[in-house]
Each structure stands twice: as structure tokens, then as C-alpha cells.
Write a protein that holds these residues in place. Sequence first.
Motif, short mmCIF file in Angstrom:
data_model
loop_
_atom_site.label_atom_id
_atom_site.label_comp_id
_atom_site.label_asym_id
_atom_site.label_seq_id
_atom_site.Cartn_x
_atom_site.Cartn_y
_atom_site.Cartn_z
N GLN A 1 5.08 -9.41 12.64
CA GLN A 1 4.53 -8.94 13.91
C GLN A 1 5.37 -7.79 14.45
OE1 GLN A 1 1.72 -10.33 16.02
NE2 GLN A 1 2.08 -8.19 16.60
N GLY A 2 4.72 -6.65 14.65
CA GLY A 2 5.39 -5.53 15.28
C GLY A 2 4.76 -5.23 16.62
N ARG A 3 4.80 -3.97 17.01
CA ARG A 3 4.15 -3.53 18.24
C ARG A 3 3.57 -2.14 18.00
NH1 ARG A 3 9.59 -2.74 18.74
NH2 ARG A 3 10.21 -0.61 19.35
N PRO A 4 2.49 -1.78 18.68
CA PRO A 4 1.88 -0.47 18.47
C PRO A 4 2.79 0.67 18.94
CG PRO A 4 0.36 -1.97 19.59
CD PRO A 4 1.72 -2.61 19.63
N ASP A 5 2.81 1.74 18.17
CA ASP A 5 3.58 2.94 18.55
C ASP A 5 3.07 4.11 17.74
OD1 ASP A 5 5.39 4.56 19.81
OD2 ASP A 5 7.19 3.59 19.02
N ASP A 6 3.48 5.29 18.14
CA ASP A 6 3.08 6.52 17.46
C ASP A 6 3.81 6.62 16.11
OD1 ASP A 6 1.98 9.23 17.22
OD2 ASP A 6 4.08 9.83 17.46
N PRO A 7 3.07 6.82 15.01
CA PRO A 7 3.71 6.91 13.70
C PRO A 7 4.83 7.94 13.63
CG PRO A 7 1.36 6.67 13.42
CD PRO A 7 1.60 6.85 14.90
N ALA A 8 4.67 9.06 14.31
CA ALA A 8 5.71 10.10 14.28
C ALA A 8 6.99 9.61 14.94
CB ALA A 8 5.21 11.36 14.96
N ALA A 9 6.88 8.86 16.02
CA ALA A 9 8.05 8.32 16.70
C ALA A 9 8.76 7.29 15.82
CB ALA A 9 7.66 7.71 18.04
N ALA B 1 -1.15 -5.16 15.34
CA ALA B 1 0.23 -4.79 15.01
C ALA B 1 0.89 -5.79 14.06
CB ALA B 1 1.08 -4.61 16.26
N ARG B 2 0.07 -6.45 13.25
CA ARG B 2 0.62 -7.34 12.22
C ARG B 2 0.46 -6.70 10.84
NH1 ARG B 2 -0.63 -13.73 13.51
NH2 ARG B 2 0.64 -13.82 15.41
N ILE B 3 1.37 -7.07 9.93
CA ILE B 3 1.32 -6.51 8.58
C ILE B 3 1.81 -7.55 7.58
CG2 ILE B 3 3.65 -5.49 8.78
CD1 ILE B 3 2.50 -3.06 7.18
N PHE B 4 1.06 -7.66 6.47
CA PHE B 4 1.44 -8.57 5.38
C PHE B 4 2.22 -7.80 4.33
CE2 PHE B 4 0.64 -9.80 0.99
CZ PHE B 4 1.08 -11.12 0.99
N SER B 5 3.21 -8.47 3.75
CA SER B 5 3.98 -7.88 2.65
C SER B 5 4.22 -8.91 1.57
CB SER B 5 5.34 -7.38 3.16
OG SER B 5 6.16 -6.96 2.06
#
Length: 301
Positions: free
Chosen positions: A190-198, A93-97
Motif C-alpha cells: 500500500q502506497g499513496r498517490p503522487d506525481d510520478p516525476a516527484a 495506490a496498491r501494487i502487487f509484486s
Amino acid sequence: MSWRDRLPAVRGRILQDEPLGPFTWFRVGGPAEVIFLPQDEDDLAAFLQGVDAAVPVTVLGVGSNTLVRDGGVEGVVIRLGKAFATVEPRGEARIFSGAAVLDATLAREAGKAGIAGLEFYRGVPGSIGGALVMNAGCYGSETKDVLVEAYAVTRAGARLTLSNAELEYSYRKSARAAAEPLIFTGALFQGRPDDPAAIEARMAEITARRETTQPIREKTGGSTFKNPPGHSSWKLVDEAGWRGRPYGGAMFSPLHANFLINTGEATAADLEGLGEAVRADVKAKFGVDLDWEIKRVGKPR
């Protein structure tokens, strides 16, 4: 011989005496002595190492919360481009920008990757570089809530990796960035896992709320003033009688009284003059100091 005649060789582009108005959302402002558009981080670091240390350097992102004064900006203005506009999920649940990525783009790409927690960026105008400098946020969330670490180049061309704690964030401020000129090149979140639609549904709510409460299609710089402790800036501007009141070619929006707008033919002097007039009036009437959230750069004409 001028310092402009001794600029280091670069692989990116160098422009001289280029008007800065088209680079900002207000669409006003004088020229930069030099604009440097680096090809990549190596090009940026080498340029900063080679340019005269006495030459001032200003970083301009997408110009969403920047007011360039009519006399222009002395020294070098650096604007990051395509090489700094990548987004890459990193697992867990990490992402680089990259720093040139629009805040809204990061929110969207995080959502596609099933990474929740960055939805608030959908409502923040500007790019990630600016968000790192000022701890940008909205609707109860801020950059400091999701940042793991940020990557920057110093004025001397040294590269740094800075933890969230090292940036010393507070409301709309990084103490570290305020104390030392830094050019942010990217960051890890750092985020957290979740459903893309939500996630997408929550971002749609933010978008709808923003479109009905903010003049997002005007020539504006977003929130003009920071909220003073215990107060809302828009209420103070409104109660002082400045909502929708013309001042040259400038006005505080009838839709949102903390949004300064160029109604069509404003100069930077009109916009800044209106802001200062409102600050003085609010201080006189309510005893409250309004601090600029919009970054003002350059010199008057």
C-alpha cells in the motif's frame, strides 16, 4: 537409494551439485546438492509436497545478503525465477509484486504508476522475497510500513496468505518467518498517490546518496551487521580499527565500514572469519554485541 533419486517430477528445472557462488553477490561458496527452479507456484507447492520431509530446504533469492559457506548447502536450494517476477498495480495506490522482483524494480514500477511510499526500496539491494523475510528497509522506512499482506508456501506445500500483523515484524526480522520455514511467492503493498516525476526525483536522491556512501560495485553482501540498540555498526567497526584492513581476501570497505567485501580471491571462510574477528574485537573493546544481518548458510569445507 538416495533421496536425490526419489525427487518428484517437476515442470521446472532441477540441477545437482551446482556451484552457488555465481548465484550470490559475494561470488563465493560451495555447491548445492540440488537446486530447484520452479516453473510456477503450482510446481513449487507440488515439489514441496513430494520431496522427503527430512530433506532440508533453503531459499536463495538474488544472493545479495547471503554468504554460502565453502562446503556447500545440503538438501534442496530453491530459487524463484520469471514466474515470480511480475509487478502489477491493483488500484487505490496498491501494487502487487512477485518475490523474485528486485526491490529497486518494485520502487521504479510503483513510481511509474504514481504510487509513492515505496521509494526506499530503490536503496535496498536484493529481492522482495528477502525483504519480506527480514523486514528490509533503509533511510527511515521498512517493509512493515508498506506491506498489506504476503503470500507464501510452507515446507509441506500448503499456501498461506499472511497479514502484516501475522508476520510480527521487528527490526530486520519477521518472528513468523523465523519460527516457520516459509517460501514467499509475492506480496501486496500500500502506497499513496503522487506525481510520478516527484517520486522519481526522490528515488534519484536515494540513488545518488547510495552511490557516494556505499561500495555498490564491489562483491559485497550489503550491511553486514544489524545496528545494536543505541549504536551504529559501521562506527563500531571503524573505531575498532577494521575499516579497510585486509583479512585474507576479505575486508570491510574503506567507503562504508559495515560493508564486508570480497577483494578478489576471498573464500567464504575469509569473509565469515573476518566478520567473527570483528565481532569479538568490538565485544572486547566496547562491550557491544554485533549480530549478523547477512544470512550465512551451508557448511564449512
